[in-house]
Write a protein that holds these residues in place. Structure first.
Motif, PDB file in Angstrom:
ATOM      1  N   ARG A 153       5.367   0.182   6.154  1.00 34.11           N
ATOM      2  CA  ARG A 153       4.122   0.589   5.516  1.00 34.11           C
ATOM      3  C   ARG A 153       4.178   0.559   3.995  1.00 34.11           C
ATOM      4  O   ARG A 153       3.141   0.514   3.328  1.00 34.11           O
ATOM      5  CB  ARG A 153       3.724   1.999   5.990  1.00 34.11           C
ATOM      6  CG  ARG A 153       3.235   2.075   7.437  1.00 34.11           C
ATOM      7  CD  ARG A 153       2.080   1.119   7.700  1.00 34.11           C
ATOM      8  NE  ARG A 153       0.905   1.409   6.914  1.00 34.11           N
ATOM      9  CZ  ARG A 153      -0.167   2.059   7.357  1.00 34.11           C
ATOM     10  NH1 ARG A 153      -0.196   2.501   8.601  1.00 34.11           N
ATOM     11  NH2 ARG A 153      -1.215   2.274   6.577  1.00 34.11           N
ATOM     12  N   ASP A 154       5.357   0.558   3.433  1.00 33.96           N
ATOM     13  CA  ASP A 154       5.458   0.517   1.966  1.00 33.96           C
ATOM     14  C   ASP A 154       5.191  -0.863   1.382  1.00 33.96           C
ATOM     15  O   ASP A 154       4.876  -0.987   0.193  1.00 33.96           O
ATOM     16  CB  ASP A 154       6.835   0.996   1.516  1.00 33.96           C
ATOM     17  CG  ASP A 154       7.973   0.174   2.107  1.00 33.96           C
ATOM     18  OD1 ASP A 154       7.869  -0.235   3.284  1.00 33.96           O
ATOM     19  OD2 ASP A 154       8.974  -0.055   1.402  1.00 33.96           O
TER      20      ASP A 154
ATOM     21  N   SER B 109     -11.421  -0.368   6.590  1.00 37.42           N
ATOM     22  CA  SER B 109     -11.768   0.264   5.316  1.00 37.42           C
ATOM     23  C   SER B 109     -12.387  -0.698   4.313  1.00 37.42           C
ATOM     24  O   SER B 109     -13.209  -0.296   3.480  1.00 37.42           O
ATOM     25  CB  SER B 109     -10.508   0.891   4.696  1.00 37.42           C
ATOM     26  OG  SER B 109      -9.512  -0.099   4.466  1.00 37.42           O
TER      27      SER B 109
ATOM     28  N   GLU C  99       2.997   2.848  -3.550  1.00 33.32           N
ATOM     29  CA  GLU C  99       3.703   3.347  -4.729  1.00 33.32           C
ATOM     30  C   GLU C  99       4.497   2.195  -5.338  1.00 33.32           C
ATOM     31  O   GLU C  99       5.575   1.846  -4.887  1.00 33.32           O
ATOM     32  CB  GLU C  99       4.631   4.495  -4.347  1.00 33.32           C
ATOM     33  CG  GLU C  99       3.898   5.748  -3.891  1.00 33.32           C
ATOM     34  CD  GLU C  99       4.842   6.927  -3.650  1.00 33.32           C
ATOM     35  OE1 GLU C  99       6.034   6.776  -3.987  1.00 33.32           O
ATOM     36  OE2 GLU C  99       4.379   7.927  -3.115  1.00 33.32           O
TER      37      GLU C  99
ATOM     38  N   LYS D  93      -4.104   1.068  -3.097  1.00 34.37           N
ATOM     39  CA  LYS D  93      -4.398   2.458  -3.470  1.00 34.37           C
ATOM     40  C   LYS D  93      -3.401   3.441  -2.864  1.00 34.37           C
ATOM     41  O   LYS D  93      -3.201   4.537  -3.398  1.00 34.37           O
ATOM     42  CB  LYS D  93      -5.825   2.832  -3.078  1.00 34.37           C
ATOM     43  CG  LYS D  93      -6.137   2.720  -1.598  1.00 34.37           C
ATOM     44  CD  LYS D  93      -7.612   3.010  -1.349  1.00 34.37           C
ATOM     45  CE  LYS D  93      -7.961   2.874   0.122  1.00 34.37           C
ATOM     46  NZ  LYS D  93      -9.406   3.136   0.361  1.00 34.37           N
ATOM     47  N   ASP D  94      -2.752   3.050  -1.764  1.00 30.38           N
ATOM     48  CA  ASP D  94      -1.766   3.932  -1.130  1.00 30.38           C
ATOM     49  C   ASP D  94      -0.335   3.429  -1.297  1.00 30.38           C
ATOM     50  O   ASP D  94       0.581   3.924  -0.639  1.00 30.38           O
ATOM     51  CB  ASP D  94      -2.092   4.080   0.368  1.00 30.38           C
ATOM     52  CG  ASP D  94      -3.435   4.737   0.615  1.00 30.38           C
ATOM     53  OD1 ASP D  94      -3.764   5.678  -0.130  1.00 30.38           O
ATOM     54  OD2 ASP D  94      -4.149   4.303   1.536  1.00 30.38           O
TER      55      ASP D  94
END
Length: 307
Positions: free
Chosen positions: A103-104, A168, A304, A301-302
């Motif tokens: 997910r990163d 989204s 890092e 946006k999510d």
């Protein structure tokens, strides 16, 4: 200047020096990435078009900071789903596992959509079936979508409208449609990705002019979609531009400081930027900043990562 190339097919063997199964020169991925950084690229989305290709996109993104993967099944590859050893359920479970375990660095579901120009690869019913199924991935993971649309006679828009509450947001990449088609995509709340293939004809240029800059994203779709001298957009490339393309040589004469003729690279995104800035009457710096923020707001946006 900060640029994110939203569509880079870096899993293609040509970026490892292999053409049609034959090694023509050394693996030059490090040099390609170096030229990309020198052009202002701070991030790239590596396109996944199948289960195996998505796994390779994830591997590359894990290996090279600044690369991020999409995970999905391209419409022209959708015929391989039923041929998968475990069937369609296992195929999509594999895609879901790639997303969940990374997910990163996985930032989108796709590349997915419809392509009726290439039905010899996958029939309409197969494309539609497995396009619909990828909305399940988007709904389950909350990821935006990286979308493909070619000559679908309204089927793409129909499916998107029916499923719009299941994802989204997203981008329709490599846009080559009309101004009316662009308007329909914008009404769906989607962004539009532009590369050299989006800028071939005067009609293409007229359609791209109608897309507001706050809904634009930029890409190369490399190793494809370079701007060629025969394209209408070529006339808009400034001869005194601040950025100059690296030299390009035939693959037989390859050296590490040169691009390969006919193999588009991420750094050539600067030519797309030049044309888009000309079409919209803004500076390249202003447009680059706007598209960077557009891309970051949808896909990062999510995430890092310090761009």
């Amino acid at each position: 200047m900060k640029i994110i190339d939203i569509g880079a097919n870096l899993t293609d063997p040509v970026f490892r020096g292999k053409y049609r199964g034959k090694q023509a020169h050394a693996d030059d991925m490090p040099h390609i990435l170096e030229r990309a950084r020198a052009s202002g690229i701070v991030g790239m989305m590596v396109t996944g078009g199948s289960l195996s290709e998505s796994a390779e996109a994830v591997r590359l993104s894990r290996e090279h900071p600044g690369l991020f993967a999409t995970v999905g099944c391209h419409p022209t590859r959708s015929s391989e789903v039923d041929k998968h050893s475990g069937g369609a359920d296992a195929y999509f479970a594999g895609l879901r596992a790639l997303i969940d375990d990374n997910r990163d660095i996985v930032v989108a579901v796709g590349e997915c959509g419809l392509d009726y120009d290439r039905l010899h690869f996958a029939a309409k019913d197969v494309q539609n079936k497995y396009f619909e199924r990828q909305f399940e991935l988007a709904a389950a993971t909350g990821l935006p979508m990286f979308l493909h649309c070619r000559n679908t006679g309204g089927d793409f828009e129909r499916i998107m409208r029916a499923n719009r509450d299941r994802f989204s947001g997203g981008v329709v990449h490599s846009f080559t449609g009309s101004a009316d088609e662009a308007r329909q995509l914008l009404e769906l709340g989607l962004y539009i990705g532009i590369n050299g293939c989006s800028l071939k004809t005067e009609d293409n240029l007229a359609a791209v002019r109608t897309i507001p800059i706050d809904r634009l994203m930029i890409e190369t779709d490399c190793p494809y979609c370079e701007i060629r001298k025969t394209h209408a957009s070529h006339a808009l490339l400034a001869t005194d531009a601040a950025w100059t393309a690296p030299d390009a040589k035939k693959k037989e004469r390859w050296d590490s400081d040169s691009m390969v003729k006919g193999r588009n690279e991420p750094c050539m995104i600067r030519q797309v930027l030049t044309v888009l800035a000309q079409l919209h009457g803004v500076s390249e710096a202003e447009l680059a900043e706007r598209m960077f923020e557009n891309t970051r707001s949808v896909f990062f946006k999510d995430v890092e990562y310090d761009f």
